[in-house]
Design an enzyme around this catalytic site. Structure first.
Site, PDB file in Angstrom:
ATOM      1  N   ALA A 198      -9.204  14.699 -30.473  1.00 17.93           N
ATOM      2  CA  ALA A 198      -9.541  16.124 -30.673  1.00 17.93           C
ATOM      3  C   ALA A 198     -11.060  16.285 -30.676  1.00 17.93           C
ATOM      4  O   ALA A 198     -11.632  16.767 -31.642  1.00 17.93           O
ATOM      5  CB  ALA A 198      -8.947  16.627 -31.984  1.00 17.93           C
ATOM      6  N   LYS A 250      -4.409  10.961 -31.822  1.00 17.53           N
ATOM      7  CA  LYS A 250      -4.582  12.428 -31.858  1.00 17.53           C
ATOM      8  C   LYS A 250      -6.014  12.840 -31.541  1.00 17.53           C
ATOM      9  O   LYS A 250      -6.732  13.396 -32.365  1.00 17.53           O
ATOM     10  CB  LYS A 250      -4.117  12.985 -33.202  1.00 17.53           C
ATOM     11  CG  LYS A 250      -2.618  12.780 -33.391  1.00 17.53           C
ATOM     12  CD  LYS A 250      -2.040  13.586 -34.516  1.00 17.53           C
ATOM     13  CE  LYS A 250      -0.547  13.365 -34.606  1.00 17.53           C
ATOM     14  NZ  LYS A 250      -0.164  11.963 -34.893  1.00 17.53           N
ATOM     15  N   PRO A 255       8.845  14.527 -32.784  1.00 20.05           N
ATOM     16  CA  PRO A 255       8.837  13.769 -34.043  1.00 20.05           C
ATOM     17  C   PRO A 255       9.479  14.581 -35.163  1.00 20.05           C
ATOM     18  O   PRO A 255       9.669  15.790 -35.027  1.00 20.05           O
ATOM     19  CB  PRO A 255       7.348  13.575 -34.318  1.00 20.05           C
ATOM     20  CG  PRO A 255       6.700  14.776 -33.711  1.00 20.05           C
ATOM     21  CD  PRO A 255       7.579  15.261 -32.581  1.00 20.05           C
ATOM     22  N   GLY A 256       9.803  13.888 -36.259  1.00 19.16           N
ATOM     23  CA  GLY A 256      10.386  14.582 -37.416  1.00 19.16           C
ATOM     24  C   GLY A 256      11.838  14.204 -37.653  1.00 19.16           C
ATOM     25  O   GLY A 256      12.483  14.730 -38.557  1.00 19.16           O
ATOM     26  N   VAL A 257      12.335  13.282 -36.838  1.00 18.37           N
ATOM     27  CA  VAL A 257      13.730  12.821 -36.987  1.00 18.37           C
ATOM     28  C   VAL A 257      13.776  11.707 -38.039  1.00 18.37           C
ATOM     29  O   VAL A 257      12.944  10.801 -38.017  1.00 18.37           O
ATOM     30  CB  VAL A 257      14.258  12.288 -35.623  1.00 18.37           C
ATOM     31  CG1 VAL A 257      15.591  11.580 -35.795  1.00 18.37           C
ATOM     32  CG2 VAL A 257      14.370  13.430 -34.627  1.00 18.37           C
ATOM     33  N   SER A 306       5.133  19.031 -37.318  1.00 17.55           N
ATOM     34  CA  SER A 306       6.452  18.976 -37.961  1.00 17.55           C
ATOM     35  C   SER A 306       6.431  19.314 -39.447  1.00 17.55           C
ATOM     36  O   SER A 306       7.466  19.636 -40.017  1.00 17.55           O
ATOM     37  CB  SER A 306       7.043  17.568 -37.773  1.00 17.55           C
ATOM     38  OG  SER A 306       6.163  16.597 -38.296  1.00 17.55           O
ATOM     39  N   ILE A 364     -14.963  16.696 -28.174  1.00 18.05           N
ATOM     40  CA  ILE A 364     -15.513  17.408 -27.010  1.00 18.05           C
ATOM     41  C   ILE A 364     -14.975  16.722 -25.755  1.00 18.05           C
ATOM     42  O   ILE A 364     -14.667  15.513 -25.773  1.00 18.05           O
ATOM     43  CB  ILE A 364     -17.062  17.423 -27.016  1.00 18.05           C
ATOM     44  CG1 ILE A 364     -17.627  15.990 -27.089  1.00 18.05           C
ATOM     45  CG2 ILE A 364     -17.581  18.277 -28.160  1.00 18.05           C
ATOM     46  CD1 ILE A 364     -19.114  15.908 -26.811  1.00 18.05           C
ATOM     47  N   GLN A 379      11.632  12.837 -42.018  1.00 12.72           N
ATOM     48  CA  GLN A 379      11.215  14.243 -42.230  1.00 12.72           C
ATOM     49  C   GLN A 379      12.395  15.216 -42.175  1.00 12.72           C
ATOM     50  O   GLN A 379      12.210  16.434 -42.225  1.00 12.72           O
ATOM     51  CB  GLN A 379      10.153  14.634 -41.209  1.00 12.72           C
ATOM     52  CG  GLN A 379       8.853  13.829 -41.361  1.00 12.72           C
ATOM     53  CD  GLN A 379       7.810  14.226 -40.335  1.00 12.72           C
ATOM     54  OE1 GLN A 379       7.430  15.386 -40.236  1.00 12.72           O
ATOM     55  NE2 GLN A 379       7.349  13.261 -39.574  1.00 12.72           N
ATOM     56  N   GLY A 435      19.305  13.039 -32.481  1.00 12.18           N
ATOM     57  CA  GLY A 435      20.024  13.759 -31.423  1.00 12.18           C
ATOM     58  C   GLY A 435      19.769  15.259 -31.447  1.00 12.18           C
ATOM     59  O   GLY A 435      19.955  15.942 -30.443  1.00 12.18           O
TER      60      GLY A 435
END
Ligand code: O7E
Length: 229
Positions: free
Chosen positions: A79, A77, A180-182, A128, A81, A185, A190
């Site tokens: 993040a 991830k 993501p999040g399946v 998520s 400059i 979470q 599907g």
């Protein structure tokens, strides 16, 4: 660079495995999973927790050992400059990763990203978890920004299917959506595909399962019902 959509077609799967949490020796754990799951899993998303446990050299060895069967995504991830992001992407590409996850909120990334060759960039447009208010409030802005950047795609949460559908409707057709999040979470396997995602990212519901092959198989079976394969 490995062909993400080609691998997906061949495996008839839209599953990207998130490797964050391990039990026991991280190298042994990752080895066991990747050796077994190749028929089902298209991509492997290496998270910072795994890299901190294995060390970056260990991660590179994993990428080298399993590179012929999986698309490797670096999820650190980014993040920072733009000059630093450019250097991070160059080093991750050199390490054998096919793509990276980047936060878009620092903005001003046009020049840094335009020089990236042979390495996919995916930008986060929402998250998520329930508390991601600040990012989610700027979802439309981030989506517009992502579409201007000419990147490979975005990350949009399966737990907020309305946002996945909105991203699909807004973004250029060739943009991929990773969702993501399946599983752990709460989103059903599907479900994000049904709302327009290209891939579903699944971690703990597979990696923490004693029957990780069976867990991955159940995800892919649900996905095949949606994509009609
Ligand atoms: O909940 P799990 O175990 O299935 O893992 C989900 C993975 O997706 C985990 O690696 C986490 O870092 C990542 N993720 C989210 O869970 N939510 C987000 O909003 C964004 C990400 C993420 O950036 O994934 C990168 C594609």
């Amino acid at each position: 660079m490995r062909d993400l959509l080609g691998l997906a077609e061949r495996k008839k799967s839209r599953l990207i495995l998130a490797l964050d949490f391990v039990s026991g020796d991280p190298a042994v754990f990752a080895d066991r999973l990747l050796a077994a799951l190749e028929p089902l899993v298209v991509g492997v998303k290496v998270g910072l927790p795994l890299a901190l446990r294995m060390g970056f050299r260990g991660v590179c060895e994993l990428v080298e050992r399993y590179g012929s069967g999986y698309y490797f995504l670096a999820d650190f991830k980014l993040a920072d400059i733009p000059d630093v992001v450019r250097e991070e992407l160059a080093l991750l590409s050199e390490a054998g990763f096919d793509g990276s996850i980047v936060h878009l909120f620092p903005m001003g990334l046009e020049e840094a990203l335009s020089g990236v060759r042979g390495h996919d960039v995916f930008g986060l447009v929402a998250m998520s978890h329930a508390g991601s208010r600040l990012l989610d409030e700027h979802f439309e802005d981030l989506l517009r920004y992502a579409s201007r950047l000419g990147i490979r795609g975005v990350v949009a949460p399966a737990t907020k299917p309305g946002l996945v559908a909105r991203a699909r409707a807004f973004l250029p057709e060739d943009y991929l959506i990773l969702s993501p999040g399946v599983g752990a979470q709460g989103a059903e396997p599907g479900s994000a595909l049904r709302h327009g995602a290209t891939f579903e990212i699944v971690g703990r519901s597979i990696t923490a399962s004693e029957d990780y092959y069976g867990a991955a198989e159940r995800v892919v079976e649900s996905q095949r019902r949606v994509i009609g394969e």
